[in-house]
Design an enzyme around this catalytic site. Structure first.
Site, PDB file in Angstrom:
ATOM      1  CE  LYS A 108      -4.231  -2.008   1.781  1.00  0.00           C
ATOM      2  NZ  LYS A 108      -3.855  -3.431   1.951  1.00  0.00           N
TER       3      LYS A 108
HETATM    4  C1  LIG Z   1      -4.492  -4.498   1.263  1.00  0.00           C
HETATM    5  C2  LIG Z   1      -3.707  -5.746   1.149  1.00  0.00           C
HETATM    6  C3  LIG Z   1      -4.074  -6.782   0.255  1.00  0.00           C
HETATM    7  C4  LIG Z   1      -5.348  -6.725  -0.590  1.00  0.00           C
HETATM    8  O1  LIG Z   1      -5.300  -5.755  -1.618  1.00  0.00           O
HETATM    9  P1  LIG Z   1      -6.663  -5.254  -2.291  1.00  0.00           P
HETATM   10  O2  LIG Z   1      -6.252  -4.111  -3.166  1.00  0.00           O
HETATM   11  O3  LIG Z   1      -7.544  -4.806  -1.158  1.00  0.00           O
HETATM   12  O4  LIG Z   1      -7.251  -6.381  -3.043  1.00  0.00           O
HETATM   13  C5  LIG Z   1      -3.260  -7.895   0.160  1.00  0.00           C
HETATM   14  N1  LIG Z   1      -2.146  -8.022   0.934  1.00  0.00           N
HETATM   15  C6  LIG Z   1      -1.761  -7.063   1.807  1.00  0.00           C
HETATM   16  C7  LIG Z   1      -0.548  -7.273   2.634  1.00  0.00           C
HETATM   17  C8  LIG Z   1      -2.520  -5.885   1.946  1.00  0.00           C
HETATM   18  O5  LIG Z   1      -2.136  -4.950   2.828  1.00  0.00           O
END
Ligand SMILES: *Cc1c(COP(=O)(O)O)cnc(C)c1O
Length: 467
Positions: free
Chosen positions: A110
């Protein structure tokens, strides 16, 4: 001409990039998409040797209306502090190519979008002479990435609600050891659902929302998606150079459908993707949809991959828009029906998949632990439980004739308990995480009541400084 942006529900006039970023959700309740997806299939050779920030700049040129020098400085600044000079390196482990997206400040993918978004917001707020108070609820990962994107930025404060004592110790420390004055961690005496309900209530109070210029950084914001398109291109170029392949497949650990939707946009832009492999944990609403055509709510079950523990995927409506041939009336109808019945049905054509591009699978706890152990023993590669969901589903669904690139979405040191269970050893460490133990932490306890959170925001929001 600069790109315009539209709503999946067709109820707003096409808007510019900056307005799209600042409004988050469209005013008609829909999600924002580019009016047209730019096709760049004939530029792949031109782009293939660009370094990551340059590639990000080339992709953003297609979507943004920012001054080119400002855009370039935001991008350089966002990725300079990543701990890998490649930003998103690809590692080979056995037959699998692993795209490591966790080299940012909070060790989760993120960061790639939120480092960019924090700087973009700051720039827009400066040029408009406005301020913003970001409000969000978190069960763990998103909170820290958002805090690191916003901390120390001018004209922005951030209020993150987490359920007191119910996020993992690592995640709690990542959030509460940030000492910048514009960061407010509220430990809510309740569950994650309480946090979400309170945040939603506050956003629905339009008077309050406008008075305090509340903003959101969750993945419905278009500017969370666009920076994620870049690494699909980058990984394709890296693997094509290594293998000579002409096409690749991606396996994506999926929760809110944001990450995989960025891959879907990359596909529509002309990136030669054979398959997008959608991998879920036991919260499998999306796997059920792509295997049966039925999208139906069920309850959330806690798993080893908490960032994918979702009930309804907030970005799914963006996919539906394209699936329904950009017919916003149909999208509105389907979403209304979903709100009423808790279910969407799409009849696949006889014998055909719901979408030939997107295949799906799910991975349970035993498989996740086994996959972590196997890759550690056989390839000396340690992966986090979210990544393991993607790798295990990717391995089982790979058709064998094109390379499979699995997205590694978090560093294993964020989930030491799962790693310990999988390997029997305390081996998941990272200096950034270890260092958190000795740092002072700071948070505010609040009862699980909307009025208490509102009072806190009213007392500390930024507009007191500006007005
Ligand atoms: C947010 C997240 C996901 C999922 O991603 P999306 O865009 O919500 O599908 C997967 N793995 C980690 C470690 C995350 O922080």
């Amino acid at each position: 001409m600069a790109m315009k942006y539209i709503s999946t529900r067709g109820g707003v006039k096409p808007m510019c990039f900056t307005d799209a970023v600042m409004s988050g959700l469209a005013d008609d309740g829909g999600l924002i998409l580019p009016q047209e997806v730019p096709v760049v299939a004939d530029r792949l050779d031109e782009w293939q040797n660009l370094e990551y920030p340059q590639l990000a700049n080339a992709v953003m040129d297609l979507y943004s209306d920012l001054d080119p020098a400002i855009q370039w400085s935001i991008i350089q600044d966002s990725y300079r502090q990543f701990r890998s000079s490649q930003v998103a390196p690809v590692i080979k482990a056995g037959e699998i190519h692993i795209l490591e997206l966790f080299h940012g400040p909070t060790l989760a993918f993120k960061d790639i979008a939120l480092q960019f978004l924090g700087r973009l917001f700051e720039h827009i707020l400066n040029s408009r002479d406005e301020y913003m108070n970001v409000l969000g609820a978190t069960s763990g990962d998103t909170g820290s990435a958002a805090i690191y994107g916003v901390k120390g930025r001018e004209r922005m404060s951030i209020f993150i609600l987490h359920p007191s004592g119910r996020v993992s110790p690592v995640q709690e420390r990542q959030m509460t050891t940030v000492m910048d004055k514009n960061v407010h961690n509220l430990a809510v005496g309740g569950t994650f659902d309480d946090c979400q309900r309170i945040a939603k209530d506050i956003f629905c109070d339009l008077d309050f929302k406008n008075r305090y210029q509340l903003g959101s950084v969750n993945s419905i914001n278009l500017a969370r998606l666009l920076p994620q398109i870049v690494y699909y291109f980058y990984a394709f170029f890296t693997v094509r150079k290594a293998t000579g392949c002409q096409k690749v497949s991606f396996s994506v650990p999926t929760g809110n459908f944001g990450d995989i939707f960025a891959g879907y946009l990359a596909y529509r832009m002309g990136l030669p993707i054979k398959q997008l492999i959608l991998a879920t944990n036991e919260n499998d609403i999306l796997h059920r949809f792509f295997s049966t055509g039925i999208y139906g709510i069920s309850s959330v079950k806690p798993t080893l991959s908490p960032s994918m523990d979702i009930q309804v995927a907030s970005n799914f409506e963006r996919y539906l828009f394209y699936r329904m041939n950009s017919d916003s009336n149909k999208v509105r109808e389907v979403m209304d029906r979903f709100r009423r019945d808790g279910e969407i049905r799409i009849e696949p054509q006889k014998g055909a998949a719901v979408d030939p591009l997107i295949v799906s699978g799910k991975s349970d706890e035993a498989t996740v632990l086994k996959t972590i152990r196997k890759f550690h023993v056989e390839h000396g590669y340690l992966m986090d439980p979210h990544t393991a969901v993607g790798v295990s589903v990717g391995e089982s669904l790979s058709s064998g004739n094109v390379p499979v690139i699995c997205l590694a979405t978090a560093h294993p040191s964020k989930f030491p308990d799962a790693i310990h269970r999988a390997t029997g050893a305390d081996i998941a460490h990272h200096p950034l995480i270890d260092a958190l133990k000795d740092k002072p932490s700071r948070f505010e306890n609040v009862p699980p009541e909307t009025s208490a959170v509102k009072d806190y925001i009213a007392a500390s929001a930024l507009n007191l400084i500006y007005s």
